[in-house]
Design a protein around this motif. Structure first.
Motif, PDB file in Angstrom:
ATOM      1  N   TYR A   1     -19.888 -27.246   1.791  1.00  0.00           N
ATOM      2  CA  TYR A   1     -19.260 -28.562   1.652  1.00  0.00           C
ATOM      3  C   TYR A   1     -20.062 -29.627   2.402  1.00  0.00           C
ATOM      4  CZ  TYR A   1     -15.001 -26.562  -0.390  1.00  0.00           C
ATOM      5  OH  TYR A   1     -14.103 -25.944  -1.218  1.00  0.00           O
ATOM      6  N   GLU A   2     -20.522 -29.253   3.594  1.00  0.00           N
ATOM      7  CA  GLU A   2     -21.274 -30.217   4.400  1.00  0.00           C
ATOM      8  C   GLU A   2     -22.582 -30.599   3.725  1.00  0.00           C
ATOM      9  OE1 GLU A   2     -23.420 -30.557   8.803  1.00  0.00           O
ATOM     10  OE2 GLU A   2     -22.289 -28.769   8.253  1.00  0.00           O
TER      11      GLU A   2
ATOM     12  N   CYS B   1     -23.551 -30.008   0.440  1.00  0.00           N
ATOM     13  CA  CYS B   1     -23.478 -30.448  -0.961  1.00  0.00           C
ATOM     14  C   CYS B   1     -22.564 -31.647  -1.187  1.00  0.00           C
ATOM     15  CB  CYS B   1     -23.013 -29.295  -1.836  1.00  0.00           C
ATOM     16  SG  CYS B   1     -24.129 -27.877  -1.820  1.00  0.00           S
ATOM     17  N   ILE B   2     -21.637 -31.905  -0.258  1.00  0.00           N
ATOM     18  CA  ILE B   2     -20.684 -33.003  -0.471  1.00  0.00           C
ATOM     19  C   ILE B   2     -20.772 -34.034   0.647  1.00  0.00           C
ATOM     20  CG2 ILE B   2     -18.252 -33.627  -0.724  1.00  0.00           C
ATOM     21  CD1 ILE B   2     -17.765 -30.872  -1.924  1.00  0.00           C
ATOM     22  N   SER B   3     -20.572 -33.611   1.875  1.00  0.00           N
ATOM     23  CA  SER B   3     -20.464 -34.569   2.982  1.00  0.00           C
ATOM     24  C   SER B   3     -21.759 -35.341   3.207  1.00  0.00           C
ATOM     25  CB  SER B   3     -20.052 -33.840   4.267  1.00  0.00           C
ATOM     26  OG  SER B   3     -18.797 -33.217   4.107  1.00  0.00           O
ATOM     27  N   LYS B   4     -22.887 -34.623   3.334  1.00  0.00           N
ATOM     28  CA  LYS B   4     -24.150 -35.307   3.616  1.00  0.00           C
ATOM     29  C   LYS B   4     -24.612 -36.175   2.449  1.00  0.00           C
ATOM     30  CE  LYS B   4     -25.917 -32.327   7.270  1.00  0.00           C
ATOM     31  NZ  LYS B   4     -27.022 -31.420   7.708  1.00  0.00           N
ATOM     32  N   PRO B   5     -24.563 -35.681   1.183  1.00  0.00           N
ATOM     33  CA  PRO B   5     -24.917 -36.578   0.070  1.00  0.00           C
ATOM     34  C   PRO B   5     -23.994 -37.788  -0.025  1.00  0.00           C
ATOM     35  CG  PRO B   5     -24.978 -34.300  -0.650  1.00  0.00           C
ATOM     36  CD  PRO B   5     -24.379 -34.301   0.716  1.00  0.00           C
ATOM     37  N   TYR B   6     -22.706 -37.572   0.203  1.00  0.00           N
ATOM     38  CA  TYR B   6     -21.767 -38.693   0.145  1.00  0.00           C
ATOM     39  C   TYR B   6     -22.085 -39.722   1.232  1.00  0.00           C
ATOM     40  CZ  TYR B   6     -17.330 -41.221   0.034  1.00  0.00           C
ATOM     41  OH  TYR B   6     -16.381 -42.218  -0.062  1.00  0.00           O
ATOM     42  N   TYR B   7     -22.427 -39.209   2.422  1.00  0.00           N
ATOM     43  CA  TYR B   7     -22.788 -40.109   3.519  1.00  0.00           C
ATOM     44  C   TYR B   7     -24.067 -40.877   3.183  1.00  0.00           C
ATOM     45  CZ  TYR B   7     -24.227 -41.714   8.144  1.00  0.00           C
ATOM     46  OH  TYR B   7     -24.622 -42.496   9.201  1.00  0.00           O
TER      47      TYR B   7
ATOM     48  N   ILE C   1     -25.258 -41.583   0.194  1.00  0.00           N
ATOM     49  CA  ILE C   1     -24.950 -42.568  -0.847  1.00  0.00           C
ATOM     50  C   ILE C   1     -24.219 -43.769  -0.244  1.00  0.00           C
ATOM     51  CG2 ILE C   1     -23.559 -42.970  -2.924  1.00  0.00           C
ATOM     52  CD1 ILE C   1     -24.128 -40.031  -3.680  1.00  0.00           C
ATOM     53  N   SER C   2     -23.308 -43.499   0.680  1.00  0.00           N
ATOM     54  CA  SER C   2     -22.556 -44.582   1.326  1.00  0.00           C
ATOM     55  C   SER C   2     -23.484 -45.496   2.120  1.00  0.00           C
ATOM     56  CB  SER C   2     -21.478 -43.994   2.249  1.00  0.00           C
ATOM     57  OG  SER C   2     -20.577 -43.197   1.527  1.00  0.00           O
TER      58      SER C   2
END
Length: 619
Positions: free
Chosen positions: A545-546, A548-554, A556-557
């Motif tokens: 999750y970290e 594949c989701i959290s770091k890419p989302y961060y 992108i943000s």
């Protein structure tokens, strides 16, 4: 009886508001005892309502006021006390009352004592709103209320980064599920024109199958978030950062069972879409064994019990998905009693061991904490499903439901899980209370909890023993509004074989745990294996999750902030402001106050006006 409905619902709110008045003050024992008293009042009212509905078969409906009335949209702030909701009310208030009393001892030295009890009672009020609601909109108010209160309670010690992180994780992950619940509600209103349970469930059979599937799936997504089903499960174990009585209340007996309650409440819908129900049962069976395997190797006392909760929620969803709704509700109730008392016992151990959670640093505590030890052993036996304790009756029925539905793979999964459950439950007991002492007497001074703290655990322990014996009365009561389910495809001989086989694997799990950990446990080489690392790292799902989701989302943000917000939006607004400012500087000459300049501008304007008038007249 209407007054008891109001008393049951609003007594915890009164306690919360009174405690809030002292929230910034130093510890006041009054807040703890007053909120506990108000919970006891709510419990008394709920048990009175249970007796009334049981003896009369009359459901009570109360409309406090018209809430939203716009055009065809008419949503009252209403509540219903029927055979299902009154069971939930009784479970919630009984467990909550004991947790409040236990918390007085557990939190006695905490600076946030008053604030804690305000949050705790507010949570109970929100949970009662959720289970007593007579429509989806009011249920959603309670649904979000318990979410907010759980965020406050998980992150209660906000000075700890781990606590605030866990609170935010729980809150955000639940928002993912809540979006599904909201979308399901929108589709219900779009197609039926109402959110009232009685109207929706009376007309749900008129909808197309595809619409029903969408509604059923989306409502279950909401249930997945609240009841921590895969893949929205990681928050539950991390939520152990909150005070231990919070874990007993929220993560064993109340909030995490809200998803199961939603599926049971919407049984008329799920009966029409058995394929969705079977998918729910498959996910539940997977979560049951998935969580149990992680509990096998974990060394954090509270996390082991948390994984056990996650596993038992999987059992409940198997029953609900296979149409055995009363069985799911029955296991929900029995599980609330023995799991809450396990968490409270863990709180006693933490106090005795200066908040130590690592079971490898304990051992031999039975001699110094006999009452807590005995209570936790009883609760562990109930969790393992040993006759004649409560867990035996409810868990056995879930396995019967799976076998009766010819879901042999589901049954086999739950059967293996039953053995794992017994093993890790008594691994916990043996590592804490028996075997070799693994702590220094200079560092730790174990002692039993106060008398009233033990007294608050005894009613839950008694219920963990005797609750299953009321199975027939429970079935007769709740099936007045829930579908009647029986193992119709099984004869008595088959049922007895299933009981013996399930009890046998549970007893085997206990014996293996007792034998291994009485003799020092498994060798250290086990901890170097790939399987051990896989289980201890939660199958690397948090890491996935970290990454594949959290770091890419961060990332992108950050890009959106730097490029879209700063360079585009902020730059556009700032550019417009600079343009207006420069235009103002250029036009400032007309406001100089010089008479000659003003006359020249006046003449220029007059000439310009005449020229424009001439041009327009020619055209």
């Amino acid at each position: 009886m209407e007054k008891f409905v109001y008393i049951a619902l609003f007594a915890p709110l009164i306690g919360s508001l009174v405690a809030a008045l002292f929230s910034t003050q130093p510890k006041t024992a009054f807040t703890g005892w007053f909120t506990s008293f108000m919970l006891a009042v709510s419990m008394y009212a709920s048990l009175n309502l249970l007796h009334y509905v049981y003896t009369t078969d009359i459901s009570l409906h109360v409309n406090l006021f018209d809430w939203i009335v716009i055009g065809n949209l008419d949503i009252p702030f209403g509540f219903v006390v029927d055979h299902v909701s009154v069971v939930m009310m009784s479970v919630v208030t009984v467990v909550s009352t004991m947790v409040h009393i236990h918390s007085i001892g557990y939190m006695e030295h905490d600076k946030g004592f008053n604030r804690y009890f305000s949050y705790l009672s507010a949570f109970v009020f929100s949970m009662l709103v959720l289970v007593m609601a007579d429509n989806f909109a009011v249920l959603f108010i309670g649904w979000e209320g318990v979410g907010v209160c759980s965020w406050l309670l998980i992150g209660f010690w906000y000075h700890k980064e781990s606590a605030t992180w866990a609170a935010n994780e729980a809150f955000i992950m639940n928002r993912v599920g809540d979006l599904g619940l909201l979308l399901g509600m929108f589709i219900i209103y779009w197609n039926i024109g109402s959110l009232q349970y009685d109207i929706v469930f009376a007309q749900v059979s008129t909808l197309e199958t595809s619409t029903l599937i969408w509604i059923g799936v989306l409502l279950f997504v909401g249930a997945m978030g609240k009841s921590a089903q895969f893949p929205l499960h990681t928050w539950l174990a991390d939520a152990m950062e909150g005070p231990t009585p919070v874990s007993a209340l929220i993560h064993a007996a109340t909030m995490v069972t809200a998803g199961v309650y939603l599926v049971v409440r919407a049984n008329e819908l799920y009966t029409l879409i058995p394929e969705v129900g079977y998918a729910i049962a498959c996910l539940g069976a997977f979560v049951a064994i998935f969580a149990a395997t992680m509990a096998l190797v974990n060394n954090d006392m509270k996390r082991i019990i948390a994984y056990s909760t996650l596993s038992q929620l999987g059992y409940m969803f198997v029953a609900a998905g296979l149409g055995a709704y009363w069985v799911a509700l029955f296991h929900l109730a029995t599980h609330a009693f023995f799991k809450s008392v396990l968490f409270l016992g863990a709180g006693n151990v933490m106090h005795a061991m200066s908040d130590e959670l690592d079971i490898r640093k304990m051992g031999g505590l039975h001699k110094k904490m006999k009452a807590t030890s005995i209570i936790m052993i009883v609760a562990s036996l109930a969790l393992a499903g040993i006759f004649p304790l409560a867990g035996f009756f409810s868990k056995d029925k879930i396995l019967e439901a799976a076998f009766n539905a010819d879901a042999i793979i589901l049954w086999g999964t739950l059967w293996i899980t039953a053995g794992l459950t017994a093993f890790y439950s008594f691994r916990l007991v043996m590592k804490i209370f028996f075997g070799e002492q693994n702590y220094s007497n200079d560092e730790f001074h174990p002692h039993e909890a106060k008398g009233f703290v033990i007294a608050s655990m005894i009613p839950l322990a008694v219920l963990a023993v005797v609750a299953g014996m009321f199975e027939h009365q429970f079935v007769e009561f709740v099936t007045k509004i829930l579908p009647t389910w029986e193992a119709s495809n099984l004869n008595n001989a088959t049922i007895w074989i299933l009981i013996l086989v399930t009890s046998g694997v549970a007893i085997l799990g206990i014996l293996v745990a007792v034998f291994k950990y009485r003799n020092g446990g498994f060798s250290k080489s086990w901890e170097d294996t790939f399987i051990y690392r896989l289980l201890s790292n939660q199958y690397y799902i948090p890491k996935i999750y970290e990454v594949c989701i959290s770091k890419p989302y961060y990332a992108i943000s950050v890009w959106i902030f730097k490029v879209i917000e700063v360079k585009l939006i902020d730059a556009s607004i700032d550019g417009l402001a600079h343009f207006v400012n420069k235009l103002g500087v250029k036009a400032r000459i007309i406001q100089s106050g010089n008479l000659s300049s003003s006359l020249r501008l006046m003449v220029f304007g007059l000439i310009l006006g005449l020229v424009l008038a001439l041009v327009l007249s020619v055209l």
